[in-house]
Design a protein around this motif. Structure first.
Motif, PDB file in Angstrom:
ATOM      1  N   ASN A  13      -3.208  -6.664   2.468  1.00  0.00           N
ATOM      2  CA  ASN A  13      -2.714  -5.498   1.938  1.00  0.00           C
ATOM      3  C   ASN A  13      -3.043  -5.192   0.186  1.00  0.00           C
ATOM      4  O   ASN A  13      -1.997  -4.273   0.110  1.00  0.00           O
ATOM      5  N   TYR A  14      -3.923  -5.349   0.505  1.00  0.00           N
ATOM      6  CA  TYR A  14      -4.711  -5.190  -1.013  1.00  0.00           C
ATOM      7  C   TYR A  14      -4.156  -5.644  -1.918  1.00  0.00           C
ATOM      8  O   TYR A  14      -4.192  -4.920  -3.270  1.00  0.00           O
ATOM      9  N   GLY A  15      -3.526  -6.918  -1.614  1.00  0.00           N
ATOM     10  CA  GLY A  15      -3.942  -7.830  -2.720  1.00  0.00           C
ATOM     11  C   GLY A  15      -4.611  -8.419  -3.822  1.00  0.00           C
ATOM     12  O   GLY A  15      -5.677  -8.886  -3.327  1.00  0.00           O
ATOM     13  N   GLN A  16      -4.402  -8.323  -4.711  1.00  0.00           N
ATOM     14  CA  GLN A  16      -5.755  -9.562  -5.626  1.00  0.00           C
ATOM     15  C   GLN A  16      -6.092 -10.875  -5.426  1.00  0.00           C
ATOM     16  O   GLN A  16      -7.193 -11.500  -5.128  1.00  0.00           O
ATOM     17  N   PHE A  17      -4.844 -11.520  -4.456  1.00  0.00           N
ATOM     18  CA  PHE A  17      -5.149 -12.735  -3.952  1.00  0.00           C
ATOM     19  C   PHE A  17      -5.593 -12.993  -2.643  1.00  0.00           C
ATOM     20  O   PHE A  17      -5.330 -14.233  -2.046  1.00  0.00           O
ATOM     21  N   SER A  27       0.140 -10.261   3.481  1.00  0.00           N
ATOM     22  CA  SER A  27      -0.168 -11.182   2.535  1.00  0.00           C
ATOM     23  C   SER A  27       0.171  -9.797   1.001  1.00  0.00           C
ATOM     24  O   SER A  27       1.196  -8.921   1.438  1.00  0.00           O
ATOM     25  N   GLY A  28       0.298 -10.325  -0.400  1.00  0.00           N
ATOM     26  CA  GLY A  28       0.793  -9.690  -1.980  1.00  0.00           C
ATOM     27  C   GLY A  28      -0.010  -8.445  -1.684  1.00  0.00           C
ATOM     28  O   GLY A  28      -1.374  -8.155  -0.920  1.00  0.00           O
ATOM     29  N   GLY A  29       0.688  -7.894  -2.098  1.00  0.00           N
ATOM     30  CA  GLY A  29      -0.465  -6.090  -2.292  1.00  0.00           C
ATOM     31  C   GLY A  29       0.402  -5.220  -3.567  1.00  0.00           C
ATOM     32  O   GLY A  29       1.287  -5.709  -4.508  1.00  0.00           O
ATOM     33  N   PRO A  30      -0.479  -4.249  -3.879  1.00  0.00           N
ATOM     34  CA  PRO A  30       0.554  -3.302  -5.082  1.00  0.00           C
ATOM     35  C   PRO A  30       1.627  -2.834  -4.871  1.00  0.00           C
ATOM     36  O   PRO A  30       2.685  -2.444  -5.759  1.00  0.00           O
ATOM     37  N   THR A  31       1.748  -2.033  -3.278  1.00  0.00           N
ATOM     38  CA  THR A  31       3.171  -1.277  -3.114  1.00  0.00           C
ATOM     39  C   THR A  31       3.821  -1.506  -1.528  1.00  0.00           C
ATOM     40  O   THR A  31       3.130  -1.235  -0.455  1.00  0.00           O
ATOM     41  N   LEU A  32       4.559  -0.681  -1.853  1.00  0.00           N
ATOM     42  CA  LEU A  32       5.092  -1.012  -0.259  1.00  0.00           C
ATOM     43  C   LEU A  32       4.927   0.466   0.837  1.00  0.00           C
ATOM     44  O   LEU A  32       3.966   0.570   2.152  1.00  0.00           O
ATOM     45  N   GLU A  33       3.867   1.379  -0.118  1.00  0.00           N
ATOM     46  CA  GLU A  33       3.175   2.822   0.662  1.00  0.00           C
ATOM     47  C   GLU A  33       1.749   1.795   1.952  1.00  0.00           C
ATOM     48  O   GLU A  33       1.324   2.721   2.161  1.00  0.00           O
ATOM     49  N   ARG A  34       1.523   1.534   1.436  1.00  0.00           N
ATOM     50  CA  ARG A  34      -0.034   0.864   1.317  1.00  0.00           C
ATOM     51  C   ARG A  34      -0.365  -0.510   1.487  1.00  0.00           C
ATOM     52  O   ARG A  34      -0.839  -1.232   2.671  1.00  0.00           O
ATOM     53  N   GLY A  51       4.594  -9.072   1.233  1.00  0.00           N
ATOM     54  CA  GLY A  51       4.601  -9.016   3.065  1.00  0.00           C
ATOM     55  C   GLY A  51       6.517  -9.595   2.535  1.00  0.00           C
ATOM     56  O   GLY A  51       6.360  -9.340   3.520  1.00  0.00           O
ATOM     57  N   HIS A  52       6.996 -10.029   2.053  1.00  0.00           N
ATOM     58  CA  HIS A  52       8.370 -11.003   1.966  1.00  0.00           C
ATOM     59  C   HIS A  52       8.831  -9.880   1.869  1.00  0.00           C
ATOM     60  O   HIS A  52       9.674  -9.627   2.343  1.00  0.00           O
ATOM     61  N   GLN A  53       8.406  -8.091   0.304  1.00  0.00           N
ATOM     62  CA  GLN A  53       9.295  -7.640   0.520  1.00  0.00           C
ATOM     63  C   GLN A  53       9.665  -6.371   1.907  1.00  0.00           C
ATOM     64  O   GLN A  53      10.299  -6.125   2.346  1.00  0.00           O
TER      65      GLN A  53
END
Length: 189
Positions: free
Chosen positions: A11-15, A53-60, A81-83
């Motif tokens: 999801n384009y998150g840094q981790f 994964s984590g990421g910057p925004t729900l839109e992505r 991902g939780h959100q």
């Protein structure tokens, strides 16, 4: 525990790559997959479980809501991902009062499955730029903190789990235990 095939949805998150490396270092087969992949593409890889994964925004978040609705496998949502999981089941998402990454003391309310062995509290590394504001339909609250009421949750019937924090980072206490607990869910499913 047998070796699982765990797909990490990017999801384009840094981790994202750190999640992949952590799972690999725990002796599981793992591949990073684009969040625009089709359900058929994901299932063709024969996964035992998915990590969003984590990421910057729900839109992505690409097709993550579709994966949650249509793929009958254990799924662990981390941060974004939780959100996405909460939003898919009509939970409310909104900005947190505390934005950037920080150490957070989490109170474990229910040790069920993924939080086994973590009560009564655990120290985690989390961002609360956005967070789950209301528990979605059909979910049970697993953990909370002084800054966020829904730090972790699980679905009542399906093997769907979400955590606001990042178990893959070294600052999170018992982060590897959370992954091992998730792998056990995958093995038992």
């Amino acid at each position: 525990m047998k070796t699982m095939n765990i797909l990490v949805i990017n999801n384009y998150g840094q981790f994202c790559h750190l999640i992949h490396r952590t799972i690999r270092d725990l002796d599981m087969d793992t591949t990073i997959i684009s969040n625009t992949s089709s359900v058929e593409d994901i299932l063709s890889k024969g996964p035992d479980g998915l990590v969003l994964s984590g990421g910057p925004t729900l839109e992505r978040a690409g097709n993550c809501a579709q994966y949650i609705r249509e793929i009958d496998l254990p799924i662990l949502g981390i941060c974004l991902g939780h959100q996405v999981m909460a939003k898919t089941f009509r939970g409310e998402i909104g900005p947190g009062k505390y934005g950037g990454y920080a150490e957070v003391e989490v109170e474990v309310l229910e040790e069920d499955n993924i939080l086994q062995g973590m009560a009564p509290t655990t120290s985690v590394w989390a961002s609360h730029a956005d967070e789950v504001k209301s528990l979605p339909e059909g979910f049970i609250q697993l953990a909370r903190s002084g800054i966020c009421e829904i730090e972790a949750m699980k679905h009542e019937q399906r093997p769907l789990y979400g955590v606001q924090w990042h178990p893959e980072v070294a600052h999170t206490e018992k982060g590897k235990d959370l992954f091992l607990n998730f792998f056990q869910v995958c093995e038992d499913y």
